[in-house]
Write a protein that holds these residues in place. Structure first.
Motif, PDB file in Angstrom:
ATOM      1  N   LEU A 240      35.841  41.637  36.321  1.00 28.43           N
ATOM      2  CA  LEU A 240      36.909  42.559  36.678  1.00 28.43           C
ATOM      3  C   LEU A 240      36.395  43.994  36.740  1.00 28.43           C
ATOM      4  O   LEU A 240      35.612  44.424  35.881  1.00 28.43           O
ATOM      5  CB  LEU A 240      38.064  42.485  35.671  1.00 28.43           C
ATOM      6  CG  LEU A 240      39.002  41.272  35.788  1.00 28.43           C
ATOM      7  CD1 LEU A 240      38.362  40.018  35.236  1.00 28.43           C
ATOM      8  CD2 LEU A 240      40.324  41.527  35.088  1.00 28.43           C
ATOM      9  N   ASP A 242      37.612  48.232  38.272  1.00 28.46           N
ATOM     10  CA  ASP A 242      38.736  49.124  38.561  1.00 28.46           C
ATOM     11  C   ASP A 242      38.700  49.648  39.992  1.00 28.46           C
ATOM     12  O   ASP A 242      39.229  50.721  40.282  1.00 28.46           O
ATOM     13  CB  ASP A 242      38.728  50.305  37.583  1.00 28.46           C
ATOM     14  CG  ASP A 242      38.999  49.866  36.150  1.00 28.46           C
ATOM     15  OD1 ASP A 242      39.848  48.970  35.981  1.00 28.46           O
ATOM     16  OD2 ASP A 242      38.364  50.399  35.226  1.00 28.46           O
ATOM     17  N   GLU A 288      40.749  38.036  43.642  1.00 32.83           N
ATOM     18  CA  GLU A 288      42.175  38.306  43.581  1.00 32.83           C
ATOM     19  C   GLU A 288      42.421  39.635  42.888  1.00 32.83           C
ATOM     20  O   GLU A 288      41.506  40.215  42.276  1.00 32.83           O
ATOM     21  CB  GLU A 288      42.912  37.183  42.837  1.00 32.83           C
ATOM     22  CG  GLU A 288      42.474  37.022  41.388  1.00 32.83           C
ATOM     23  CD  GLU A 288      43.096  35.807  40.720  1.00 32.83           C
ATOM     24  OE1 GLU A 288      43.462  34.863  41.437  1.00 32.83           O
ATOM     25  OE2 GLU A 288      43.206  35.800  39.477  1.00 32.83           O
ATOM     26  N   ARG A 289      43.639  40.107  42.984  1.00 35.44           N
ATOM     27  CA  ARG A 289      44.042  41.332  42.308  1.00 35.44           C
ATOM     28  C   ARG A 289      44.775  40.940  41.026  1.00 35.44           C
ATOM     29  O   ARG A 289      45.742  40.176  41.063  1.00 35.44           O
ATOM     30  CB  ARG A 289      44.960  42.147  43.223  1.00 35.44           C
ATOM     31  CG  ARG A 289      45.248  43.562  42.721  1.00 35.44           C
ATOM     32  CD  ARG A 289      44.040  44.462  42.871  1.00 35.44           C
ATOM     33  NE  ARG A 289      44.387  45.858  42.504  1.00 35.44           N
ATOM     34  CZ  ARG A 289      43.503  46.818  42.386  1.00 35.44           C
ATOM     35  NH1 ARG A 289      42.210  46.567  42.600  1.00 35.44           N
ATOM     36  NH2 ARG A 289      43.865  48.048  42.079  1.00 35.44           N
ATOM     37  N   ARG A 290      44.288  41.432  39.890  1.00 38.74           N
ATOM     38  CA  ARG A 290      44.932  41.180  38.597  1.00 38.74           C
ATOM     39  C   ARG A 290      45.404  42.516  38.037  1.00 38.74           C
ATOM     40  O   ARG A 290      44.596  43.300  37.536  1.00 38.74           O
ATOM     41  CB  ARG A 290      43.974  40.498  37.632  1.00 38.74           C
ATOM     42  CG  ARG A 290      43.598  39.079  38.032  1.00 38.74           C
ATOM     43  CD  ARG A 290      42.858  38.346  36.934  1.00 38.74           C
ATOM     44  NE  ARG A 290      42.564  36.980  37.311  1.00 38.74           N
ATOM     45  CZ  ARG A 290      41.928  36.105  36.532  1.00 38.74           C
ATOM     46  NH1 ARG A 290      41.532  36.472  35.316  1.00 38.74           N
ATOM     47  NH2 ARG A 290      41.695  34.873  36.960  1.00 38.74           N
ATOM     48  N   GLY A 291      46.690  42.762  38.166  1.00 36.99           N
ATOM     49  CA  GLY A 291      47.215  44.053  37.733  1.00 36.99           C
ATOM     50  C   GLY A 291      46.643  45.162  38.586  1.00 36.99           C
ATOM     51  O   GLY A 291      46.806  45.177  39.811  1.00 36.99           O
ATOM     52  N   GLU A 292      45.931  46.084  37.965  1.00 36.47           N
ATOM     53  CA  GLU A 292      45.318  47.201  38.684  1.00 36.47           C
ATOM     54  C   GLU A 292      43.826  46.999  38.892  1.00 36.47           C
ATOM     55  O   GLU A 292      43.102  47.949  39.188  1.00 36.47           O
ATOM     56  CB  GLU A 292      45.555  48.513  37.897  1.00 36.47           C
ATOM     57  CG  GLU A 292      47.019  48.888  37.717  1.00 36.47           C
ATOM     58  CD  GLU A 292      47.701  49.108  39.060  1.00 36.47           C
ATOM     59  OE1 GLU A 292      47.108  49.775  39.919  1.00 36.47           O
ATOM     60  OE2 GLU A 292      48.822  48.593  39.246  1.00 36.47           O
ATOM     61  N   ARG A 293      43.362  45.759  38.754  1.00 36.95           N
ATOM     62  CA  ARG A 293      41.925  45.523  38.817  1.00 36.95           C
ATOM     63  C   ARG A 293      41.598  44.413  39.820  1.00 36.95           C
ATOM     64  O   ARG A 293      42.427  43.530  40.081  1.00 36.95           O
ATOM     65  CB  ARG A 293      41.385  45.131  37.428  1.00 36.95           C
ATOM     66  CG  ARG A 293      41.834  46.049  36.300  1.00 36.95           C
ATOM     67  CD  ARG A 293      41.137  45.716  35.010  1.00 36.95           C
ATOM     68  NE  ARG A 293      39.785  46.284  34.986  1.00 36.95           N
ATOM     69  CZ  ARG A 293      38.885  46.022  34.036  1.00 36.95           C
ATOM     70  NH1 ARG A 293      39.192  45.168  33.061  1.00 36.95           N
ATOM     71  NH2 ARG A 293      37.697  46.577  34.055  1.00 36.95           N
ATOM     72  N   ASN A 294      40.386  44.479  40.371  1.00 36.83           N
ATOM     73  CA  ASN A 294      39.871  43.405  41.210  1.00 36.83           C
ATOM     74  C   ASN A 294      39.177  42.383  40.320  1.00 36.83           C
ATOM     75  O   ASN A 294      38.455  42.747  39.380  1.00 36.83           O
ATOM     76  CB  ASN A 294      38.860  43.939  42.231  1.00 36.83           C
ATOM     77  CG  ASN A 294      39.508  44.822  43.264  1.00 36.83           C
ATOM     78  OD1 ASN A 294      40.621  44.565  43.729  1.00 36.83           O
ATOM     79  ND2 ASN A 294      38.837  45.908  43.643  1.00 36.83           N
TER      80      ASN A 294
END
Length: 308
Positions: A240, A242, A288-294
């Motif tokens: 992950l 930012d 995928e996008r998890r919250g505000e992170r890649n």
């Protein structure tokens, strides 16, 4: 007739009129040998480019219905011959060879860079214990290079799978990434350990590619997290960062593809290599996008009941 035994399509003409086609040519142009004889060339081949090639002689390649055809024409006074050979498989092998060369170039880059760093460090006076540590690192990367050379003979599928703790690969990756982490003032953290079944060098290559991408495309100074989780009989590993949201995440795993924000030099092969290696042990890759992170993720076989 002997011409009908040839795999190449052969068409003979005199004065712009077809005198004979062999069996392969009849199949290629969908016309019987009897109906082709006596017709103008264009009515049989139905391409002005081939008609012109017969008039001037020479060679060209055509893409027809997904096939690559090499067309050669020869002339002798009023008579001429057109020979058409399907070279699709040959061109595919050439493309695979170029792909393999690009993959090897990318895979060799990391151990070569590590060896350069070791040799540069050994130029300076240092305590014997530290010097021996650098020598051990150099020998380890030399062995890795030797194994990559051996892979030339057997392809790029993992061939030395063994049971190992993920922490072993994490430790190697963190050591090799140390200079880049320092330069970018970033940190990398690793999730819980699990026992997995994989080729240690291939697993290391996957981790290095994903973490290096996260460092390269994420904001400077931001942490990179490597998360782990059990998924049935598989272990999931996700890196992950930012970075900004990514479009067409699946397309990033294709060969010679780079993100829209990519800068500087790059082969666009890193994620393609990741997917190729992971598919070799039966796993999956995705972003995928998890919250505000890649999150760039992959799975690998776990060892049931022995995970950490």
């Amino acid at each position: 007739m002997w011409m009908d035994a040839l795999p190449q399509a052969v068409l003979l003409t005199r004065g712009g009129v077809v005198t004979r086609v062999n069996a392969a040519a009849a199949r290629l142009w969908g016309v019987s040998q009897e109906r082709a004889a006596g017709r103008p060339v264009l009515e049989v081949v139905r391409r002005h480019t081939l008609e012109a090639l017969l008039e001037r002689g020479g060679e060209l390649e055509l893409e027809v219905s997904g096939r690559t055809l090499r067309c050669t024409a020869t002339r002798d006074a009023a008579e001429s011959a057109l020979i058409v050979e399907d070279v699709t498989d040959h061109r595919r092998r050439e493309a695979e060879l170029r792909e393999a060369t690009a993959v090897l170039s990318h895979e060799f880059r990391t151990p070569v860079a590590a060896l350069r760093g070791v040799l540069e460090a050994l130029e300076y006076d240092m305590p014997q214990e530290l010097s021996q540590n650098f020598v051990r690192q150099g020998l380890q990367e030399t062995e890795r290079l030797a194994r990559l050379v051996e892979d030339l003979a057997v392809g790029f599928r993992p061939t030395r799978a063994r049971t190992l703790p993920l922490a072993e690969a994490f430790t190697r990756a963190e050591r090799l990434l140390a200079p880049e982490l320092l330069a970018r003032q970033a940190t990398v953290s690793f999730g819980p350990d699990h026992l997995v079944r994989a080729d240690p060098d291939k697993l290391l290559q996957v981790l290095l590619n994903l973490v290096e991408n996260a460092l390269k495309y994420g904001p400077a100074g931001h942490p990179v997290d490597v998360q782990t989780a059990e998924r049935g009989t598989w272990v999931e590993v996700c890196v992950l960062d930012d970075g900004s949201p990514l479009a067409d995440t699946d397309g990033l795993f294709r060969a010679h593809t780079r993100g829209v924000s990519a800068t500087g030099q790059g082969s666009g092969m890193g994620l393609y290599i990741v997917r190729s290696i992971v598919q070799g042990w039966g796993g999956q890759t995705w972003a995928e996008r998890r919250g505000e992170r890649n999150a760039f993720c992959f799975t690998l076989p776990g060892v049931a009941g022995l995970g950490g």
